[in-house]
Design a protein around this motif. Sequence first.
Motif, PDB file in Angstrom:
ATOM      1  N   GLN A  10     -20.249 -28.876  70.708  1.00 11.70           N
ATOM      2  CA  GLN A  10     -21.132 -27.961  71.440  1.00 11.70           C
ATOM      3  C   GLN A  10     -21.078 -26.546  70.860  1.00 11.70           C
ATOM      4  OE1 GLN A  10     -23.363 -29.081  74.163  1.00 11.70           O
ATOM      5  NE2 GLN A  10     -22.830 -30.763  72.781  1.00 11.70           N
ATOM      6  N   SER A  11     -21.509 -26.437  69.611  1.00 16.41           N
ATOM      7  CA  SER A  11     -21.609 -25.137  68.959  1.00 16.41           C
ATOM      8  C   SER A  11     -22.723 -25.190  67.934  1.00 16.41           C
ATOM      9  CB  SER A  11     -20.288 -24.769  68.269  1.00 16.41           C
ATOM     10  OG  SER A  11     -20.000 -25.690  67.222  1.00 16.41           O
ATOM     11  N   ARG A  12     -23.375 -24.063  67.735  1.00 19.55           N
ATOM     12  CA  ARG A  12     -24.424 -23.988  66.708  1.00 19.55           C
ATOM     13  C   ARG A  12     -23.768 -23.916  65.329  1.00 19.55           C
ATOM     14  NH1 ARG A  12     -28.391 -18.913  65.866  1.00 19.55           N
ATOM     15  NH2 ARG A  12     -26.505 -17.963  66.731  1.00 19.55           N
ATOM     16  N   HIS A  13     -24.340 -24.632  64.372  1.00 21.96           N
ATOM     17  CA  HIS A  13     -23.788 -24.641  63.015  1.00 21.96           C
ATOM     18  C   HIS A  13     -24.924 -24.900  62.035  1.00 21.96           C
ATOM     19  CE1 HIS A  13     -21.183 -25.362  59.600  1.00 21.96           C
ATOM     20  NE2 HIS A  13     -21.714 -26.571  59.436  1.00 21.96           N
ATOM     21  N   ILE A  14     -25.118 -24.004  61.092  1.00 25.43           N
ATOM     22  CA  ILE A  14     -26.161 -24.160  60.081  1.00 25.43           C
ATOM     23  C   ILE A  14     -25.476 -24.510  58.763  1.00 25.43           C
ATOM     24  CG2 ILE A  14     -28.142 -23.117  58.948  1.00 25.43           C
ATOM     25  CD1 ILE A  14     -28.406 -23.513  62.008  1.00 25.43           C
ATOM     26  N   ALA A  15     -25.576 -25.773  58.368  1.00 24.43           N
ATOM     27  CA  ALA A  15     -24.918 -26.263  57.153  1.00 24.43           C
ATOM     28  C   ALA A  15     -25.799 -26.132  55.925  1.00 24.43           C
ATOM     29  CB  ALA A  15     -24.507 -27.725  57.345  1.00 24.43           C
ATOM     30  N   THR A  16     -27.115 -26.170  56.125  1.00 27.16           N
ATOM     31  CA  THR A  16     -28.076 -26.089  55.015  1.00 27.16           C
ATOM     32  C   THR A  16     -29.200 -25.159  55.425  1.00 27.16           C
ATOM     33  OG1 THR A  16     -29.576 -27.853  55.752  1.00 27.16           O
ATOM     34  CG2 THR A  16     -27.606 -28.529  54.524  1.00 27.16           C
ATOM     35  N   GLN A  17     -30.095 -24.871  54.516  1.00 32.65           N
ATOM     36  CA  GLN A  17     -31.323 -24.207  54.931  1.00 32.65           C
ATOM     37  C   GLN A  17     -32.091 -25.174  55.829  1.00 32.65           C
ATOM     38  OE1 GLN A  17     -33.264 -23.613  51.093  1.00 32.65           O
ATOM     39  NE2 GLN A  17     -34.633 -25.320  51.505  1.00 32.65           N
ATOM     40  N   LEU A  18     -32.938 -24.636  56.673  1.00 30.33           N
ATOM     41  CA  LEU A  18     -33.741 -25.463  57.578  1.00 30.33           C
ATOM     42  C   LEU A  18     -35.188 -25.524  57.089  1.00 30.33           C
ATOM     43  CD1 LEU A  18     -32.401 -24.241  61.049  1.00 30.33           C
ATOM     44  CD2 LEU A  18     -31.714 -26.267  59.773  1.00 30.33           C
ATOM     45  N   PRO A  19     -35.714 -26.706  56.814  1.00 28.34           N
ATOM     46  CA  PRO A  19     -35.052 -28.009  56.895  1.00 28.34           C
ATOM     47  C   PRO A  19     -34.167 -28.273  55.692  1.00 28.34           C
ATOM     48  CG  PRO A  19     -37.298 -28.270  56.148  1.00 28.34           C
ATOM     49  CD  PRO A  19     -37.136 -26.815  56.458  1.00 28.34           C
ATOM     50  N   PRO A 418     -33.827 -25.863  78.799  1.00 25.86           N
ATOM     51  CA  PRO A 418     -32.584 -26.429  78.265  1.00 25.86           C
ATOM     52  C   PRO A 418     -32.126 -27.623  79.095  1.00 25.86           C
ATOM     53  CG  PRO A 418     -32.125 -24.457  79.524  1.00 25.86           C
ATOM     54  CD  PRO A 418     -33.623 -24.547  79.426  1.00 25.86           C
ATOM     55  N   PRO A 419     -31.358 -28.517  78.488  1.00 23.36           N
ATOM     56  CA  PRO A 419     -30.704 -29.540  79.319  1.00 23.36           C
ATOM     57  C   PRO A 419     -29.910 -28.856  80.428  1.00 23.36           C
ATOM     58  CG  PRO A 419     -30.366 -29.978  76.983  1.00 23.36           C
ATOM     59  CD  PRO A 419     -30.971 -28.617  77.071  1.00 23.36           C
ATOM     60  N   LEU A 420     -29.917 -29.432  81.602  1.00 25.44           N
ATOM     61  CA  LEU A 420     -29.199 -28.822  82.712  1.00 25.44           C
ATOM     62  C   LEU A 420     -27.690 -28.904  82.506  1.00 25.44           C
ATOM     63  CD1 LEU A 420     -31.374 -30.120  85.684  1.00 25.44           C
ATOM     64  CD2 LEU A 420     -31.647 -28.026  84.323  1.00 25.44           C
ATOM     65  N   THR A 421     -27.274 -29.645  81.488  1.00 21.60           N
ATOM     66  CA  THR A 421     -25.857 -29.770  81.147  1.00 21.60           C
ATOM     67  C   THR A 421     -25.419 -28.763  80.085  1.00 21.60           C
ATOM     68  OG1 THR A 421     -26.509 -31.495  79.566  1.00 21.60           O
ATOM     69  CG2 THR A 421     -25.737 -32.224  81.725  1.00 21.60           C
ATOM     70  N   ILE A 422     -26.300 -27.869  79.668  1.00 22.32           N
ATOM     71  CA  ILE A 422     -25.937 -26.901  78.641  1.00 22.32           C
ATOM     72  C   ILE A 422     -24.861 -25.949  79.178  1.00 22.32           C
ATOM     73  CG2 ILE A 422     -27.693 -25.182  79.266  1.00 22.32           C
ATOM     74  CD1 ILE A 422     -28.102 -24.681  76.257  1.00 22.32           C
ATOM     75  N   GLY A 423     -23.929 -25.580  78.324  1.00 20.16           N
ATOM     76  CA  GLY A 423     -22.920 -24.621  78.729  1.00 20.16           C
ATOM     77  C   GLY A 423     -23.486 -23.211  78.783  1.00 20.16           C
ATOM     78  N   GLU A 424     -22.950 -22.383  79.673  1.00 22.05           N
ATOM     79  CA  GLU A 424     -23.470 -21.025  79.833  1.00 22.05           C
ATOM     80  C   GLU A 424     -23.331 -20.212  78.545  1.00 22.05           C
ATOM     81  OE1 GLU A 424     -22.708 -17.019  82.554  1.00 22.05           O
ATOM     82  OE2 GLU A 424     -22.133 -18.993  83.338  1.00 22.05           O
ATOM     83  N   GLU A 425     -22.232 -20.378  77.838  1.00 23.95           N
ATOM     84  CA  GLU A 425     -22.027 -19.627  76.602  1.00 23.95           C
ATOM     85  C   GLU A 425     -23.073 -20.004  75.553  1.00 23.95           C
ATOM     86  OE1 GLU A 425     -18.555 -18.934  73.192  1.00 23.95           O
ATOM     87  OE2 GLU A 425     -18.065 -19.919  75.092  1.00 23.95           O
TER      88      GLU A 425
END
Length: 441
Positions: A10-19, A418-425
């Motif tokens: 549950q964290s954002r991570h950009i491994a490559t350019q998008l797409p 957002p999904p209602l299960t998303i964390g506040e952070e």
Amino acid sequence: MTSPVTAPEQSRHIATQLPGPKSRELAARQAGAVPAGVATTMPVFASRAGGGIIEDVDGNRLIDLGSGIAVTSVGASHPKVVEAVQEQVADFTHTCFMITPYEGYVAVAEKLGEKAPISGETRTALFNSGSEAVENAVKVARAYTRKQAVVAFDHAYHGRTTLTMSLTAKSMPYKHNFGPFAPEVYRVAGSYPLRDGLDGAAAAKKAISAMEKQIGADNLAAVIMEPLQGEGGFIVPAEGFLQAIVEWCTANDVLFIADEVQSGFARTGAWFASELEGIEPDLMCTAKGIAGGMPLSAVTGRAEVMDAVHPGGLGGTYGGNPVATAASLAVFEAIEEDDLLQEAQMIERVIREHFEQNADERIAEVRGRGGMMAIEFVDPASGEPDAALTGKLAAAVRAAGVVLLTCGTYGNVVRFLPPLTIGEELLREGLAEVTTALQSV
């Protein structure tokens, strides 16, 4: 034996350019096999999802502020839904309820009867999509009233079939080049407080006058409206508007159909948005969040109304599929056990606080309910809708690894689902990207 759920970190991570390269390869295959009319918002291909994250085939993790257009409200891989689906698939995938019925269909109908804001005895019929639910609600209304006309409102969205396109207000991309449309469908002005400046009583008086003069109650089977309009811009009607419309319908033997396809199943901080408006529909259409991503929809209504249709008049080969109904029962459990009504209310609080603290003269309004929120952008000098700004903003946010959707009749609204299960952070991180993009475009 069920397989364990492996939701992404549950964290954002950009491994490559998008797409990334794998997504680009798949996009090339898509172009050679899928028609251009099936357009996509994000140029990345999902590999797994859960909580508030979608992971793509290149290993990028994106913050999900769209939940598949309010479908995966309990998350895209909720353990209860996964387990229920796996167990049901092992038993049987299909028999057709109209041939050899099964308990899951009945259990979902009972649950909807329990939760729907409709007093007295109810009946529920199950289908596959929101459009199907709306089509069948109109069929039921016409059968019960023996009348044909149906009224929908400005800024409405009800689906993509011929009848539901007719009920939908927005031409591009939903209706353009697809006519002729269904007969006996009429449109009147609704309530859009930011733009019409009317209170609920005045807006309702205007709508009722149009219905009486242009159609006549004696010809009108039903009035249909989303209690919180979705594709039209997440428009919350002025206080008292819907109550006045429903009261007029009741007094004139016209059925009121609440389209809760997008606003149902805890999305607005209540089980259904009709509760927040203090109204009781005669018929209610649901889909999207009903089954955690499985195709399912429903029409729930007063027993005497639903039973007006002759035996065999409602149904469909796949309607109420056993795998989908198993998923739906798990969704009911997840909403209650995970206290997702409270989570939806938290999402609204966080979004309102964020934009109060990051005010911008180009934001004309922050509106919505629960986990169904939006901001409308305008040119501050003229007050006119600013679709260009909205498009640039959305593109910048998506490039930063946040799934963000737009909407609105004028193309100038950003919506948060957002999904209602998303964390506040994680939610706050996604909102921060919106503010950063707004400052830069």
